[in-house]
Scaffold this motif. Structure first.
Motif, PDB file in Angstrom:
ATOM      1  N   GLU A   1      -0.401   5.449 -11.126  1.00 49.39           N
ATOM      2  CA  GLU A   1      -0.453   4.187 -10.020  1.00 49.39           C
ATOM      3  C   GLU A   1      -1.486   5.300  -8.581  1.00 49.39           C
ATOM      4  O   GLU A   1      -1.598   4.705  -7.807  1.00 49.39           O
ATOM      5  CB  GLU A   1       0.788   4.251  -9.912  1.00 49.39           C
ATOM      6  N   GLY A   2      -0.865   6.426  -8.624  1.00 38.85           N
ATOM      7  CA  GLY A   2      -1.713   7.421  -7.152  1.00 38.85           C
ATOM      8  C   GLY A   2      -2.719   8.003  -6.810  1.00 38.85           C
ATOM      9  O   GLY A   2      -2.880   8.689  -5.919  1.00 38.85           O
ATOM     10  N   GLN A   3      -3.706   7.979  -8.121  1.00 39.27           N
ATOM     11  CA  GLN A   3      -4.506   8.302  -8.469  1.00 39.27           C
ATOM     12  C   GLN A   3      -5.248   7.726  -8.225  1.00 39.27           C
ATOM     13  O   GLN A   3      -5.356   6.128  -8.260  1.00 39.27           O
ATOM     14  CB  GLN A   3      -4.735   8.789 -10.386  1.00 39.27           C
ATOM     15  N   GLY A   4      -6.465   8.562  -7.672  1.00 39.00           N
ATOM     16  CA  GLY A   4      -8.369   7.892  -7.631  1.00 39.00           C
ATOM     17  C   GLY A   4      -8.043   7.370  -6.439  1.00 39.00           C
ATOM     18  O   GLY A   4      -9.535   6.584  -5.813  1.00 39.00           O
ATOM     19  N   ALA A   5      -7.713   7.015  -5.370  1.00 41.01           N
ATOM     20  CA  ALA A   5      -7.415   6.080  -4.136  1.00 41.01           C
ATOM     21  C   ALA A   5      -7.633   7.494  -3.039  1.00 41.01           C
ATOM     22  O   ALA A   5      -7.059   6.907  -1.546  1.00 41.01           O
ATOM     23  CB  ALA A   5      -6.702   5.165  -4.066  1.00 41.01           C
ATOM     24  N   GLY A   6      -7.417   8.491  -3.078  1.00 40.36           N
ATOM     25  CA  GLY A   6      -7.591   9.465  -1.476  1.00 40.36           C
ATOM     26  C   GLY A   6      -6.679  10.146  -1.578  1.00 40.36           C
ATOM     27  O   GLY A   6      -6.677  10.669  -0.152  1.00 40.36           O
ATOM     28  N   TRP A   7      -4.925  10.080  -2.424  1.00 37.96           N
ATOM     29  CA  TRP A   7      -4.221  10.391  -2.088  1.00 37.96           C
ATOM     30  C   TRP A   7      -3.582  11.617  -1.864  1.00 37.96           C
ATOM     31  O   TRP A   7      -3.092  12.637  -1.846  1.00 37.96           O
ATOM     32  CB  TRP A   7      -2.728   9.712  -2.471  1.00 37.96           C
TER      33      TRP A   7
ATOM     34  N   MET B   1       0.704  -1.681   0.046  1.00 41.78           N
ATOM     35  CA  MET B   1      -0.030   0.302  -0.088  1.00 41.78           C
ATOM     36  C   MET B   1       0.654   1.426   0.308  1.00 41.78           C
ATOM     37  O   MET B   1       1.998   1.366   0.725  1.00 41.78           O
ATOM     38  CB  MET B   1      -0.852   0.125   0.807  1.00 41.78           C
ATOM     39  N   PRO B   2       0.629   2.437  -0.757  1.00 40.00           N
ATOM     40  CA  PRO B   2       0.945   3.238  -0.600  1.00 40.00           C
ATOM     41  C   PRO B   2       1.341   3.846   0.614  1.00 40.00           C
ATOM     42  O   PRO B   2       0.664   3.702   1.290  1.00 40.00           O
ATOM     43  CB  PRO B   2       0.713   4.063  -1.933  1.00 40.00           C
TER      44      PRO B   2
ATOM     45  N   ILE C   1       6.038  12.869   0.061  1.00 43.86           N
ATOM     46  CA  ILE C   1       6.406  12.075  -1.608  1.00 43.86           C
ATOM     47  C   ILE C   1       5.590  10.386  -1.062  1.00 43.86           C
ATOM     48  O   ILE C   1       5.551  10.232   0.522  1.00 43.86           O
ATOM     49  CB  ILE C   1       7.605  11.775  -0.981  1.00 43.86           C
ATOM     50  N   LEU C   2       4.441  10.901  -2.099  1.00 41.60           N
ATOM     51  CA  LEU C   2       3.366   9.730  -2.682  1.00 41.60           C
ATOM     52  C   LEU C   2       5.094   8.268  -2.542  1.00 41.60           C
ATOM     53  O   LEU C   2       4.980   8.718  -3.957  1.00 41.60           O
ATOM     54  CB  LEU C   2       2.969   9.830  -2.702  1.00 41.60           C
ATOM     55  N   CYS C   3       5.024   7.215  -1.355  1.00 42.70           N
ATOM     56  CA  CYS C   3       5.714   6.131  -2.354  1.00 42.70           C
ATOM     57  C   CYS C   3       5.392   4.755  -2.421  1.00 42.70           C
ATOM     58  O   CYS C   3       3.775   4.969  -1.612  1.00 42.70           O
ATOM     59  CB  CYS C   3       6.843   6.182  -1.190  1.00 42.70           C
ATOM     60  N   SER C   4       5.368   4.159  -3.270  1.00 45.12           N
ATOM     61  CA  SER C   4       4.845   2.791  -3.639  1.00 45.12           C
ATOM     62  C   SER C   4       5.612   2.364  -2.542  1.00 45.12           C
ATOM     63  O   SER C   4       6.440   2.817  -1.468  1.00 45.12           O
ATOM     64  CB  SER C   4       5.040   2.464  -4.569  1.00 45.12           C
ATOM     65  N   ASP C   5       5.035   1.006  -2.633  1.00 44.76           N
ATOM     66  CA  ASP C   5       5.282  -0.339  -1.332  1.00 44.76           C
ATOM     67  C   ASP C   5       7.016  -0.902  -1.236  1.00 44.76           C
ATOM     68  O   ASP C   5       7.408  -0.649  -0.059  1.00 44.76           O
ATOM     69  CB  ASP C   5       4.698  -1.706  -1.954  1.00 44.76           C
ATOM     70  N   ASP C   6       7.717  -0.113  -2.220  1.00 46.59           N
ATOM     71  CA  ASP C   6       9.117  -0.057  -2.253  1.00 46.59           C
ATOM     72  C   ASP C   6       9.313   0.646  -2.337  1.00 46.59           C
ATOM     73  O   ASP C   6      10.947   1.134  -2.520  1.00 46.59           O
ATOM     74  CB  ASP C   6       9.960  -0.980  -3.430  1.00 46.59           C
TER      75      ASP C   6
END
Length: 199
Positions: A136-142, A1-2, A57-62
Protein backbone atom coordinates in the motif's frame (compact mmCIF):
# COMPACT_ATOMS: atom_id res chain seq x y z
CA UNK A 1 -2.59 10.52 2.19
CA UNK A 2 0.53 8.82 3.64
CA UNK A 3 3.17 10.89 5.38
CA UNK A 4 6.70 10.48 6.72
CA UNK A 5 7.68 11.08 10.33
CA UNK A 6 10.64 10.23 12.60
CA UNK A 7 10.82 6.84 14.29
CA UNK A 8 9.27 6.34 17.73
CA UNK A 9 10.21 3.54 20.12
CA UNK A 10 6.65 2.22 20.01
CA UNK A 11 7.06 1.62 16.24
CA UNK A 12 9.47 -1.29 16.77
CA UNK A 13 6.86 -4.07 16.60
CA UNK A 14 5.33 -2.59 13.44
CA UNK A 15 8.75 -2.33 11.79
CA UNK A 16 9.47 -5.96 12.66
CA UNK A 17 6.15 -6.90 11.05
CA UNK A 18 6.94 -4.90 7.89
CA UNK A 19 10.43 -6.39 7.69
CA UNK A 20 9.00 -9.90 7.81
CA UNK A 21 6.21 -9.09 5.34
CA UNK A 22 8.74 -7.90 2.72
CA UNK A 23 11.78 -10.12 3.42
CA UNK A 24 11.15 -12.71 0.70
CA UNK A 25 12.55 -10.55 -2.12
CA UNK A 26 9.74 -8.09 -1.54
CA UNK A 27 7.17 -10.73 -0.58
CA UNK A 28 6.01 -12.15 2.73
CA UNK A 29 8.57 -14.32 4.53
CA UNK A 30 6.28 -15.27 7.41
CA UNK A 31 6.84 -18.89 8.38
CA UNK A 32 9.85 -19.42 6.13
CA UNK A 33 12.25 -19.65 9.08
CA UNK A 34 11.83 -21.65 12.27
CA UNK A 35 11.41 -18.36 14.17
CA UNK A 36 9.90 -15.27 12.54
CA UNK A 37 11.87 -13.01 14.91
CA UNK A 38 15.23 -13.79 13.28
CA UNK A 39 14.88 -11.53 10.25
CA UNK A 40 13.85 -8.36 12.15
CA UNK A 41 16.69 -9.02 14.63
CA UNK A 42 19.11 -8.98 11.70
CA UNK A 43 17.79 -6.28 9.41
CA UNK A 44 15.74 -3.63 11.21
CA UNK A 45 15.70 -3.73 15.03
CA UNK A 46 19.46 -3.27 15.55
CA UNK A 47 19.39 -0.17 13.35
CA UNK A 48 16.59 1.57 15.23
CA UNK A 49 18.20 0.59 18.52
CA UNK A 50 21.60 2.10 17.68
CA UNK A 51 20.43 4.92 15.39
CA UNK A 52 16.80 5.84 16.17
CA UNK A 53 17.53 9.31 14.75
CA UNK A 54 18.33 7.75 11.35
CA UNK A 55 14.98 5.97 11.07
CA UNK A 56 11.99 7.42 9.22
CA UNK A 57 8.53 5.92 9.05
CA UNK A 58 5.99 6.03 6.22
CA UNK A 59 2.55 6.12 7.81
CA UNK A 60 -1.00 5.75 6.56
CA UNK A 61 -3.65 8.40 7.20
CA UNK A 62 -4.26 6.95 10.67
CA UNK A 63 -0.52 6.98 11.59
CA UNK A 64 -0.12 3.24 11.00
CA UNK A 65 3.42 2.40 9.81
CA UNK A 66 3.38 1.01 6.26
CA UNK A 67 7.05 1.42 5.45
CA UNK A 68 10.39 2.57 6.79
CA UNK A 69 13.98 3.45 6.09
CA UNK A 70 16.67 2.73 8.68
CA UNK A 71 20.41 3.01 8.56
CA UNK A 72 23.77 3.75 10.09
CA UNK A 73 26.19 6.55 9.35
CA UNK A 74 29.22 4.29 9.97
CA UNK A 75 28.85 0.71 8.75
CA UNK A 76 32.20 -0.42 10.13
CA UNK A 77 31.39 0.79 13.66
CA UNK A 78 27.85 -0.54 13.42
CA UNK A 79 29.03 -4.02 12.41
CA UNK A 80 31.51 -4.07 15.30
CA UNK A 81 28.70 -3.16 17.71
CA UNK A 82 26.39 -5.74 16.14
CA UNK A 83 28.95 -8.50 16.56
CA UNK A 84 30.04 -7.54 20.07
CA UNK A 85 26.79 -6.39 21.67
CA UNK A 86 23.65 -6.95 19.62
CA UNK A 87 23.76 -10.50 18.30
CA UNK A 88 25.33 -12.14 21.41
CA UNK A 89 22.05 -11.36 23.23
CA UNK A 90 20.53 -14.15 21.14
CA UNK A 91 23.13 -16.84 21.88
CA UNK A 92 20.86 -18.89 24.12
CA UNK A 93 17.81 -18.50 21.91
CA UNK A 94 19.65 -19.13 18.63
CA UNK A 95 22.95 -20.95 19.25
CA UNK A 96 25.46 -21.26 16.44
CA UNK A 97 24.19 -24.13 14.26
CA UNK A 98 26.29 -27.25 13.84
CA UNK A 99 25.49 -27.36 10.12
CA UNK A 100 24.09 -24.91 7.60
CA UNK A 101 21.69 -27.09 5.62
CA UNK A 102 18.58 -25.01 6.29
CA UNK A 103 17.73 -21.37 5.61
CA UNK A 104 17.18 -20.84 9.33
CA UNK A 105 20.66 -22.12 10.12
CA UNK A 106 22.14 -19.95 7.41
CA UNK A 107 20.50 -16.81 8.76
CA UNK A 108 21.60 -17.54 12.32
CA UNK A 109 25.14 -18.19 11.13
CA UNK A 110 25.03 -14.89 9.23
CA UNK A 111 24.25 -13.13 12.49
CA UNK A 112 27.32 -14.70 14.11
CA UNK A 113 29.50 -13.80 11.11
CA UNK A 114 28.88 -10.07 11.33
CA UNK A 115 31.19 -7.69 13.14
CA UNK A 116 34.34 -7.80 11.06
CA UNK A 117 33.85 -5.07 8.45
CA UNK A 118 36.91 -2.91 7.82
CA UNK A 119 36.71 0.87 7.64
CA UNK A 120 38.67 0.86 4.37
CA UNK A 121 35.97 -1.26 2.72
CA UNK A 122 33.42 1.49 3.30
CA UNK A 123 35.59 4.56 2.71
CA UNK A 124 33.53 6.01 -0.15
CA UNK A 125 30.14 4.80 1.07
CA UNK A 126 30.43 4.55 4.87
CA UNK A 127 26.71 4.64 5.57
CA UNK A 128 24.20 1.83 4.98
CA UNK A 129 20.43 1.71 4.65
CA UNK A 130 17.54 -0.73 4.66
CA UNK A 131 14.19 0.30 3.21
CA UNK A 132 10.94 -1.67 3.12
CA UNK A 133 7.43 -0.66 2.10
CA UNK A 134 4.24 -2.65 2.26
CA UNK A 135 2.32 -2.83 -1.06
CA UNK A 136 0.00 0.00 0.00
CA UNK A 137 3.02 2.30 0.26
CA UNK A 138 4.57 1.35 -3.07
CA UNK A 139 4.31 2.91 -6.51
CA UNK A 140 3.67 6.50 -5.47
CA UNK A 141 7.21 7.81 -4.97
CA UNK A 142 7.40 7.26 -1.21
CA UNK A 143 10.57 5.20 -1.49
CA UNK A 144 12.30 8.21 -3.06
CA UNK A 145 10.93 10.44 -0.29
CA UNK A 146 12.29 8.13 2.42
CA UNK A 147 15.70 8.04 0.70
CA UNK A 148 15.64 11.84 0.68
CA UNK A 149 14.97 12.04 4.43
CA UNK A 150 17.83 9.70 5.31
CA UNK A 151 20.21 11.30 2.79
CA UNK A 152 19.55 14.73 4.30
CA UNK A 153 20.25 13.44 7.81
CA UNK A 154 23.48 11.79 6.65
CA UNK A 155 24.62 14.93 4.80
CA UNK A 156 24.16 16.93 8.01
CA UNK A 157 26.71 14.56 9.58
CA UNK A 158 29.15 14.98 6.72
CA UNK A 159 28.79 11.40 5.48
CA UNK A 160 30.31 10.86 2.03
CA UNK A 161 27.91 8.21 0.73
CA UNK A 162 25.40 5.50 1.55
CA UNK A 163 25.12 1.95 0.27
CA UNK A 164 22.39 -0.66 0.01
CA UNK A 165 22.67 -4.35 -0.79
CA UNK A 166 19.93 -6.35 -2.49
CA UNK A 167 19.39 -9.89 -3.65
CA UNK A 168 19.63 -10.49 -7.37
CA UNK A 169 16.34 -12.37 -6.99
CA UNK A 170 14.55 -9.13 -6.09
CA UNK A 171 13.79 -7.39 -9.42
CA UNK A 172 11.84 -4.60 -7.77
CA UNK A 173 14.78 -3.53 -5.62
CA UNK A 174 17.23 -3.93 -8.50
CA UNK A 175 15.15 -1.49 -10.54
CA UNK A 176 14.44 0.89 -7.65
CA UNK A 177 17.94 1.96 -6.64
CA UNK A 178 19.18 3.17 -10.06
CA UNK A 179 15.88 4.99 -10.49
CA UNK A 180 16.54 7.07 -7.34
CA UNK A 181 20.15 7.92 -8.21
CA UNK A 182 22.21 5.01 -6.87
CA UNK A 183 25.09 3.53 -8.85
CA UNK A 184 26.24 -0.07 -9.07
CA UNK A 185 29.34 -0.39 -6.86
CA UNK A 186 29.74 -4.14 -6.31
CA UNK A 187 28.24 -7.44 -7.37
CA UNK A 188 28.59 -11.17 -6.76
CA UNK A 189 26.59 -14.24 -7.74
CA UNK A 190 23.79 -13.58 -5.26
CA UNK A 191 23.72 -9.88 -4.47
CA UNK A 192 24.10 -6.39 -5.87
CA UNK A 193 25.38 -3.39 -3.91
CA UNK A 194 24.36 0.11 -4.88
CA UNK A 195 25.88 3.39 -3.64
CA UNK A 196 24.67 6.98 -3.51
CA UNK A 197 27.33 9.73 -3.20
CA UNK A 198 26.26 12.41 -0.70
CA UNK A 199 29.09 14.94 -0.95
Amino acid sequence: MPSVRPYRVEDAADLARICLATADNGGDATGQLDDDDILPELFVLPYVTRHPDLAFILCSDDDRPIGYIVGTDDTSAFEAWFGAEWWPRNAQRWPMPASFTTRTAGMIAYGYSRGHASAAEFAKFPAELHIDLLPEGQGAGWGRVLIGHLAAALRERGVAGVRAGVSKENPGALAFYPRVGFENIASDERSQTFGLPLD
